[in-house]
Scaffold this active site. Structure first.
Site, PDB file in Angstrom:
ATOM      1  N   LYS A 268     -91.740 -14.333 -47.333  1.00 13.83           N
ATOM      2  CA  LYS A 268     -91.318 -15.427 -48.204  1.00 13.83           C
ATOM      3  C   LYS A 268     -91.981 -16.729 -47.757  1.00 13.83           C
ATOM      4  O   LYS A 268     -91.850 -17.145 -46.607  1.00 13.83           O
ATOM      5  CB  LYS A 268     -89.797 -15.543 -48.153  1.00 13.83           C
TER       6      LYS A 268
ATOM      7  N   GLU B 245     -83.469  -8.359 -52.051  1.00 10.39           N
ATOM      8  CA  GLU B 245     -83.830  -9.253 -50.954  1.00 10.39           C
ATOM      9  C   GLU B 245     -82.928  -8.983 -49.752  1.00 10.39           C
ATOM     10  O   GLU B 245     -81.714  -8.819 -49.883  1.00 10.39           O
ATOM     11  CB  GLU B 245     -83.661 -10.708 -51.404  1.00 10.39           C
TER      12      GLU B 245
ATOM     13  N   CYS C 249     -86.884 -14.074 -54.587  1.00  9.29           N
ATOM     14  CA  CYS C 249     -85.899 -15.053 -55.023  1.00  9.29           C
ATOM     15  C   CYS C 249     -86.565 -16.293 -55.623  1.00  9.29           C
ATOM     16  O   CYS C 249     -87.349 -16.187 -56.556  1.00  9.29           O
ATOM     17  CB  CYS C 249     -84.956 -15.382 -53.869  1.00  9.29           C
TER      18      CYS C 249
END
Length: 362
Positions: free
Chosen positions: A162, A71, A196
């Site tokens: 995201k 990430e 994540c």
């Protein structure tokens, strides 16, 4: 598991953990995949791209066909920073130092598409790998935590933004929408990614399962032991390979104080303090750990993926197939882009007016 020292010069050696096709089904395709565990060169995007190329070259030298980065590898994950808000978030302006910190962070991000994307595509083509790269994407004055996908022909395939930044990430990153939840049907298998803590969102995972994901990439910033349990669960739930890549970084990988200060830790950590210990891992659809987790340093963590294992796992449990009950439980995904401002051209307005004989004046 073979431990292969890195041949690249400069800095501590990178170690490649390689599971050499142990127990693979000779009748099924095998894919060699690498997750990269390494630190960003913070605030220095050109140097980060140089480092990425060295790591991709090294992974390709081991025969890897798929390379997955952590990430926010390009652009950086701002560990320890509160961007001037301090421990308590309140309405009002952050301190000027925090605003300047955000300006630097904004400058280190990349536009998509843009010159850095072109360079990453060239790397994928040069070393003949599928590349999954975590970046901080800049669109105007808003940043997004994104994953970019590239193929071995040197083509940029697309991105995932995201959907839900976590905690203080929401101060600095915008929110993605349903238009960027891709799964790419490649010669290696169907590849996609969530970032994540998005991986903790059951409905979002199910969207990927519904698209038939086989190689599930999970770039992350979470190095806790409990993360391993999440990765194992996803592999079992989805009947897919899970490749989780995290950074390994020390305080000295960030700019020194006062340019960059770690807040909320009581005292400034020493240069050699590990601020993210990694934990990158590769897990099979049966829940077997194929390589990692590594908490020791920068590493190339590599395993051979026996794609026949997917079918064997799905025989037990297919969450969007024979184990689904759509008449009781189903998921609807809105995959349309959501823009704050949309414009309809004059030509479109004229055409619409002519086609609507009941239109009222305005």
């Amino acid at each position: 598991m073979a431990m292969v020292p890195s041949g690249s010069g400069g800095g501590p050696p990178v170690i490649a953990e390689v599971e050499m096709n142990g127990g693979a089904d000779s009748g099924a395709a095998t894919v060699r995949a690498t997750v990269v565990q390494a630190s960003t060169v913070f605030y220095d995007t050109p140097a980060t791209l140089d480092k990425a190329e060295r790591l991709i070259e090294e992974a390709a030298g081991y025969g890897s066909q798929l390379v997955v980065f952590p990430e926010a590898f390009v652009g950086g994950y701002p560990r320890g920073s509160t961007f001037g808000f301090g421990a308590n978030i309140s309405i009002g302006n952050p301190k000027d130092k925090g605003k300047e910190e955000f300006r630097k962070y904004h400058a280190a991000a990349i536009e998509v598409p843009g010159p850095e994307v072109t360079r990453l595509a060239a790397m994928a083509g040069k070393y003949k790998v599928f590349l999954v790269m975590g970046v901080i994407e800049r669109e105007g004055y808003t940043l997004y935590c994104s994953v970019l996908f590239f193929d071995p022909l040197g083509r940029y395939l697309g991105k995932h933004r995201k959907l839900m930044p976590t905690a203080l990430e929401r101060i600095i990153w915008g929110f993605g929408d349903g238009s960027t939840i891709p799964v790419y049907d490649t010669p290696l298998g169907k590849i996609g990614a969530l970032i994540c803590w998005e991986n903790k969102m059951p409905l979002l995972r199910t969207a990927l399962y519904g698209k038939g994901i086989e190689i599930y990439c999970a770039p992350t910033a979470d190095s806790r032991q409990v993360w391993q349990a999440s990765m194992t669960h996803i592999a079992l739930e989805g009947g897919c390979f899970v490749l989780s890549a995290n950074q390994f970084c020390r305080r000295k990988d960030y700019p020194p104080p006062p340019e960059y200060v770690f807040s909320g830790l009581g005292e400034e950590p020493s240069p050699d303090t590990v601020v993210c210990p990694g934990g990158s891992v590769i897990i099979s659809p049966s829940g077997e750990v194929l390589a990692g987790p590594n908490y020791e340093g920068e590493a190339l963590i590599t395993a051979d993926l026996d794609l026949g294992e997917i079918v064997r796992a799905k025989f037990d449990f297919d969450v969007v197939g024979h184990y689904a009950r759509p008449e009781v439980l189903s998921l609807v995904v809105n995959d349309q882009p959501h823009l704050p401002v949309s414009f309809t051209s004059a030509a479109e307005k004229t055409t619409a007016a002519k086609s609507d004989s009941t239109a009222k004046p305005y």
